[in-house]
Scaffold this motif. Structure first.
Motif, PDB file in Angstrom:
ATOM      1  N   SER A   5       0.831  -1.201   0.000  1.00  0.00           N
ATOM      2  CA  SER A   5       0.000   0.000   0.000  1.00  0.00           C
ATOM      3  C   SER A   5       0.865   1.251   0.000  1.00  0.00           C
ATOM      4  O   SER A   5       2.072   1.196   0.225  1.00  0.00           O
ATOM      5  CB  SER A   5      -0.915   0.015   1.224  1.00  0.00           C
ATOM      6  OG  SER A   5      -0.158   0.300   2.385  1.00  0.00           O
ATOM      7  N   SER A   6       0.212   2.368  -0.221  1.00  0.00           N
ATOM      8  CA  SER A   6       0.917   3.646  -0.201  1.00  0.00           C
ATOM      9  C   SER A   6       1.404   3.998   1.199  1.00  0.00           C
ATOM     10  O   SER A   6       2.257   4.866   1.370  1.00  0.00           O
ATOM     11  CB  SER A   6       0.019   4.759  -0.742  1.00  0.00           C
ATOM     12  OG  SER A   6      -1.153   4.844   0.032  1.00  0.00           O
ATOM     13  N   ARG A  16       5.486   2.600   0.881  1.00  0.00           N
ATOM     14  CA  ARG A  16       5.771   2.606  -0.558  1.00  0.00           C
ATOM     15  C   ARG A  16       7.056   1.878  -0.944  1.00  0.00           C
ATOM     16  O   ARG A  16       7.252   1.538  -2.100  1.00  0.00           O
ATOM     17  CB  ARG A  16       5.860   4.039  -1.057  1.00  0.00           C
ATOM     18  CG  ARG A  16       4.593   4.801  -0.904  1.00  0.00           C
ATOM     19  CD  ARG A  16       4.804   6.283  -1.186  1.00  0.00           C
ATOM     20  NE  ARG A  16       3.653   7.029  -0.731  1.00  0.00           N
ATOM     21  CZ  ARG A  16       2.861   7.689  -1.532  1.00  0.00           C
ATOM     22  NH1 ARG A  16       3.099   7.724  -2.814  1.00  0.00           N
ATOM     23  NH2 ARG A  16       1.824   8.324  -1.045  1.00  0.00           N
TER      24      ARG A  16
END
Length: 122
Positions: free
Chosen positions: A28-29, A32
Motif C-alpha cells: 500500500s501507499s 511505498r
C-alpha cells in the motif's frame, strides 16, 4: 510514519495465471518502499516464466521444497530458510518438487505494482 499492524486474511488468497496462490500481506501507499506477499505453489506445479520490470524480488522459503530458476543460471533446490534474490528484468520461475505445498514470502523493493509484471510465456 506511525507504526501499524497488518493481519492478512487467509480468505483473501487468490489464484493467479502464473499458477500459484497469492495472499497480499502488505502492499500500500502507507509503505511505498516494500511489498510483502505469501505465495503458495501446489505439488508438481511450476510457475510461468516471468519477470518484474523495476522491482527486486526476494523469495524467503517458509516451507516445502522447490527448484528455482533465475536468469540463465541452472535450477537450484530451495528449502525452508533459503532466500532467493531476483534482480529487476531477470526471468524466473519456481517448481514445487516436494509432496506438500511450497510456501514462500515474496518481498519486493520498490513495492509490487501489477504493471511491472511481465509474463514471458505469452
Amino acid at each position: 510514519m506511525a507504526g501499524k499492524i497488518i493481519r492478512p486474511d487467509d480468505n483473501e488468497e487468490f489464484y493467479t495465471d502464473e499458477r500459484c496462490y497469492i495472499l497480499e500481506s502488505s502492499n500500500s501507499s502507507f509503505d511505498r518502499d516494500v511489498s510483502i506477499a505469501r505465495a503458495r505453489v501446489e505439488p508438481g506445479t511450476t510457475t510461468c516464466w516471468h519477470r518484474l520490470k523495476r522491482s527486486t524480488e526476494r523469495y524467503r522459503i517458509v516451507s516445502g521444497k522447490g527448484s528455482v530458476e533465475v536468469g540463465d543460471e541452472p535450477a537450484q533446490v530451495v528449502v525452508s530458510g533459503d532466500v532467493v534474490i531476483i534482480p529487476p528484468m531477470c526471468k524466473q520461475r519456481i517448481e514445487n518438487i516436494g509432496k506438500d505445498d511450497l510456501v514462500f514470502l515474496v518481498i519486493c523493493t520498490p513495492r509490487f505494482h501489477v504493471e511491472d509484471y511481465e509474463d514471458l510465456e505469452q
